[in-house]
Design a protein around this motif. Structure first.
Motif, PDB file in Angstrom:
ATOM      1  N   ASN A 160       0.817  -1.371  -0.089  1.00 18.30           N
ATOM      2  CA  ASN A 160      -0.119   0.065  -0.086  1.00 18.30           C
ATOM      3  C   ASN A 160       0.761   1.284  -0.164  1.00 18.30           C
ATOM      4  O   ASN A 160       0.304   2.069  -0.368  1.00 18.30           O
ATOM      5  CB  ASN A 160      -0.919  -0.099   1.155  1.00 18.30           C
ATOM      6  N   ILE A 270      -3.158   3.892   6.237  1.00 23.56           N
ATOM      7  CA  ILE A 270      -3.758   2.704   6.098  1.00 23.56           C
ATOM      8  C   ILE A 270      -4.333   2.230   7.440  1.00 23.56           C
ATOM      9  O   ILE A 270      -3.657   2.596   8.368  1.00 23.56           O
ATOM     10  CB  ILE A 270      -3.392   1.773   5.366  1.00 23.56           C
ATOM     11  N   VAL A 294      -7.243  -1.984   5.364  1.00 22.69           N
ATOM     12  CA  VAL A 294      -6.760  -3.117   4.457  1.00 22.69           C
ATOM     13  C   VAL A 294      -6.618  -4.288   5.380  1.00 22.69           C
ATOM     14  O   VAL A 294      -5.906  -5.503   4.910  1.00 22.69           O
ATOM     15  CB  VAL A 294      -5.192  -2.874   4.011  1.00 22.69           C
TER      16      VAL A 294
END
Lengths: 329, 169, 426
Positions: A160, A270, A294
């Motif tokens: 990510n 995230i 995530v």
């Protein structure tokens, strides 16, 4: 040193017990190898023949459906035969000693043990007792380490965020009792993130926690400022009983990750959680299911990481066995 | 010894032969796959010569090698990528140097795990003819015999050329 | 039996090393020093060239696993091990099975020790019945049977009121109390609380678990006028508190286990259960404070805290293993190490294990002088050897020195004028 037991003479992995003592190159190798296994997981036939004919034993002294099933799936995708053994610890203390149990399992020609145990150092103990050629993978020992979880978290971060350099990571929750946190902190620092913060009340922080390479925050808002990665830890109900926390309610007020609190972090931060999630205790449902979460990627990555460490450890044991055979000649 | 001009020439004749072969066998639609890394370079070169724009798949055969018990896992595995569905398709498989045949066996096993292809056509730049398995290329650039202390390497990706190296005694 | 020891160095009553030509022993006594002119018919002559002679060591804390735990060792095997370590007097813990809280058990221990006759065994009686920390045991009976003092055997006492009663009753019978300072609610875990326990994730015991009860025990001792001996201190602050108490003139003494002078919790980073002990090995600053305490006499005695275990007791994940080191045979090599590292002069070590230890249990100061009991240890300072299981006489092979090169060893131990131990290649 704890790690030297994990490596062959040439520095290959032969047991995977802890992130501690493994260098950045080896950790990166694990992540890169896992990338290849992610691709395998997207194919029609999600299997490679690497561990064909090998026997992998899941030796779980602590109940865990999720971790055990991901290890099982990982072993099967490597074409290994899998044996699941769940040991009720109370029965174990009445009967066989751990050493005796291992001898019996080894007699069944097992090639690898995946071990989860409630005692810190159990995986090390087993690695030291086992015959050369048998690989040990630590699926979590006491409060000490949960290295595969940490690595799948690192893989998720890399997917990510691209690189580790310059990242600021915050870990929130019960650090004191968390083997996941200890392994994550080690991995993050070895891979070279800019900062690791822990956010928790003092009752949930171990003494001298800074020595792990973290800065401590008691306040969630200030701790989250400028953060790229938020890792939530699970809060266990038992903590309410040992005078560690007054109530789930107060914990959620102060440390629960709600949409509001998440705004203190960077807008593209995230949100991760090793699971299982306690909705409304450490995290708001909307955040857990939201666009910044995530958490589901972590699950997929878990299989790939476990495939990676299992094949690498088996590879290292192969090197060891060949070396021993050669020196016996 | 075999400089880039020679390799260019080989590739040209291979592309021509391949074109004829495909026509002769009535293969109109096909997908391209190269065995990393040399096979991908050869595949890309021939693809250009054929005037094709198709993406070429890249196979890393590390997980399918038959010598895991002897040498363990390659520390520098890269993910394979097949940018097409291979089930029921005609595949053209490229490799740079063929010797024992084991690499191609591993590549075929891996391809079958993606799906059952209609056929596989094997295209190889150099064949050293030291077979240990009964696998043979359909199109060969050149046959070459090497002494036991020699090996051949394809350098690239720009300006492909072949180099014969002496291995340590 | 008559013995002549010749040509070595001996420790004088003043604590100095001096060469001697001969020491004559007969009828259990030293009958002459440097009287080589006189005729002496020796059954055995021991050539002590290059060796040192000191009074036999007095070890105030030894776990004899008999009665009850014979799988770990017996009175026979462990007193023999003591003799091999140069020890001629030892105090044994009441933590046996059954607990030594009655004259029957005391007498049993003494009988077993007498039969083996390798060294003098002075039993420590249980401070409370069954060491449960609730009720008094029969102190008068224990004293009559031969207990030299009372001990809590590393078990907590239920509350301060009961502790106070124990002290008062002990004072009544003029008995000293040996107490391991433990606060049970803080004493949860297997190692010292530090950055090491944080890193390896083992539940840990803060120094407070010892230093708070030390303060409480000192105050209670002051109030009851009993002689309080604090057993096996491990924390720097405990040493400071004892220093203050002594400065005030209180009747307090203390000892330290020799492994707390040599090792720290650093050894436990690799989960090596051979370093699992209670009290735990603490930090480097604690270790240095303990050494300073011994050097200055704030800590009176050094003990082996000998605790033999069978193999299986140490072959488990760390926190499940039983704590304790089988160390009595290696007191001399450990002393040599501390001396070589300039951490504790040998003369001070011997003082802490002879005269100062004797003072704690009100025995005569052991000295090498004509007319005194012949309890001696002859040792070699420089011999280097590698420790293997076959070398150990203790049934418990749980020593972290196993497989390591060590320096110094006991050549001969003489107990009441007889040879209780002689090294194979003396």
């Amino acid at each position: 040193m704890p790690s030297s037991i994990q490596l062959t003479e040439s520095g290959r992995l032969k047991h995977f017990l802890t992130v501690s003592g493994l260098d950045k190159i080896l950790l990166t190798e694990i992540l890169d190898t896992a990338d290849s296994f992610i691709e395998v997981g997207q194919r029609n036939i999600k299997k490679v023949p690497l561990l064909r004919g090998k026997t992998v034993v899941n030796l779980f002294f602590e109940a865990s459906t999720r971790t055990r099933s991901t290890f099982e799936l990982a072993a099967k995708r490597l074409s290994a035969d899998v044996l699941n053994i769940n040991i009720d610890t109370s029965a174990a203390s009445k009967g066989e000693s751990l050493s005796d149990m291992l001898r019996n399992l080894e007699a069944m020609a097992s090639d690898m043990f995946v071990v989860r145990h409630s005692q810190s150092g159990a995986a090390h103990f087993i690695a030291e007792s086992v015959t050369p050629g048998v690989a040990i993978v630590n699926a979590g020992d006491g409060w000490h380490a949960h290295p595969t979880q940490a690595m799948l978290d690192m893989l998720t971060i890399r997917q990510n965020k691209g690189a580790f350099e310059g990242l600021k990571v915050a870990i929130i929750g019960d650090i004191l009792h968390s083997r996941v946190a200890r392994s994550q902190i080690r991995a993050l620092n070895t891979l070279g993130v800019e900062a690791v913060r822990v956010i928790a009340p003092n009752t949930l922080l171990p003494r001298h926690v800074e020595s792990l390479g973290v800065t401590v925050f008691n306040d969630l808002a200030s701790g989250l400022r400028d953060i790229d990665v938020v890792i939530m830890l699970r809060l266990q109900k038992e903590r309410m009983h040992g005078a560690l926390l007054p109530s789930e309610h107060e914990y959620y007020q102060l440390y629960g990750l709600t949409r509001e609190k998440l705004r203190f972090a960077k807008p593209d931060a995230i949100v991760m959680h090793p699971g299982p999630i306690n909705r409304g205790v450490e995290i708001e449902s909307e955040v857990a299911d939201g666009s910044q979460s995530v958490i589901l990627d972590q699950v997929t990555n878990g299989i790939a990481i476990r495939m990676a460490v299992m094949s690498m450890a088996m590879s290292g044991q192969t090197e060891l066995k060949n070396a021993l055979a050669e020196s016996a000649l | 010894m075999h400089d880039s001009k020679t390799v260019e020439a080989l590739l040209s004749s291979m592309a021509q032969e391949l074109g004829n072969y495909l026509e002769h066998n009535d293969i109109r639609e096909y997908e391209l796959v190269g065995i990393r890394t040399g096979g991908v370079w050869v595949g890309n070169a021939i693809k250009r010569l054929l005037g094709s724009q198709q993406p070429i798949g890249e196979l890393d055969i590390s997980f399918y090698r038959d010598d895991f018990t002897r040498i363990g896992l390659n520390p520098r595995v890269l993910p394979s990528s097949l940018p097409f569905a291979s089930e029921g398709k005609h595949l053209i498989l490229f490799d740079d140097v063929m010797m024992s045949g084991r690499t191609v066996r591993a590549a075929m096993n891996e391809l079958f795990d993606y799906g059952r292809p209609a056929s596989i056509t094997l295209v190889v730049l150099v064949d050293i003819l030291r077979r240990e398995l009964p696998i043979h290329p359909d199109i060969v650039g050149a046959n070459l015999s090497l002494k036991s202390n020699e090996r051949i390497k394809l350098t690239g990706p720009d300006s492909l050329s072949l180099e014969i190296q002496k291995t340590d005694p | 039996m008559t013995i002549e020891i010749i040509n070595g160095k001996m420790l004088t009553p003043k604590g100095e090393w001096t060469n001697f030509k001969s020491i004559h022993i007969a009828n259990g006594l030293i009958v002459g020093i440097n009287r080589q002119g006189e005729k002496f018919d020796a059954h055995t002559t021991i050539n002590a060239r290059g060796c040192y002679v000191v009074p036999g060591l007095i070890d105030l804390q030894v776990s004899l696993p008999e009665p009850g735990y014979q799988v770990k060792g017996t009175v026979e095997s462990e007193t023999l091990a003591a003799a091999a370590g140069g020890v001629t007097v030892l105090c044994c813990s009441p933590d046996t099975d059954p607990i030594n809280d009655s004259e029957a058990v005391t007498k049993l221990i003494e009988e077993l020790a007498g039969r083996s006759n390798h060294c003098h065994v002075l039993p420590l009686g249980a401070l409370t019945r069954g060491l449960k920390g609730e009720h008094l045991s029969e102190y008068a009976a224990l004293k009559d049977a031969g207990c030299i003092a009372l001990s809590n055997g590393y078990h907590p006492i239920k509350n301060l009121a009961i502790t106070k009663r124990c002290f008062e009753y002990a004072k009544t019978h003029d008995l000293s109390v040996f107490v391991n300072p433990i606060e049970p609610s803080l004493h949860l875990g297997a190692i010292h609380e530090s950055h090491i326990s944080t890193t390896i994730g083992l539940q840990a015991i803060p120094s407070l678990a010892e230093t708070i009860p030390v303060a409480q025990l000192i105050k209670l001792a002051e109030a009851t006028d009993v002689h309080l001996h604090l057993s096996q201190l491990s924390a720097a602050d405990s040493v400071s508190q004892v220093r203050e108490a002594k400065a005030k003139g209180l009747n307090i003494s203390a000892d330290v286990a020799i492994h707390n002078l040599l090792y720290t919790s650093q050894q436990i980073e690799s989960f090596d259960s051979l370093y699992h002990c209670m009290p735990p090995l603490r930090s480097e600053s604690d270790r240095l404070a303990l050494l300073d305490g011994v050097r200055t006499g704030v800590i009176d005695a050094i003990t082996s805290a000998h605790q033999p275990h069978e193999d299986a007791a140490k072959k488990m994940p760390f926190a499940e293993t039983e704590p304790g080191i089988s160390g009595i045979e290696h007191l001399i090599p450990m002393a040599v190490k501390m001396s070589d590292n300039n951490e504790l002069p040998l003369a001070c070590f011997f003082e802490a294990m002879t005269s100062r230890a004797a003072h704690v249990v009100k025995l005569d100061t052991p000295i090498i002088e004509t007319g005194r009991a012949a309890n001696l240890c002859i040792f070699d300072l420089s011999k280097k050897w590698r420790l293997s299981e076959e070398d150990m006489l203790s049934k418990g092979k749980n020593s972290p020195l196993m497989g390591q090169k060590i320096k110094g060893h006991v050549v001969t131990t003489i107990y009441e004028g007889r040879i209780s131990y002689m090294a194979d290649h003396a």
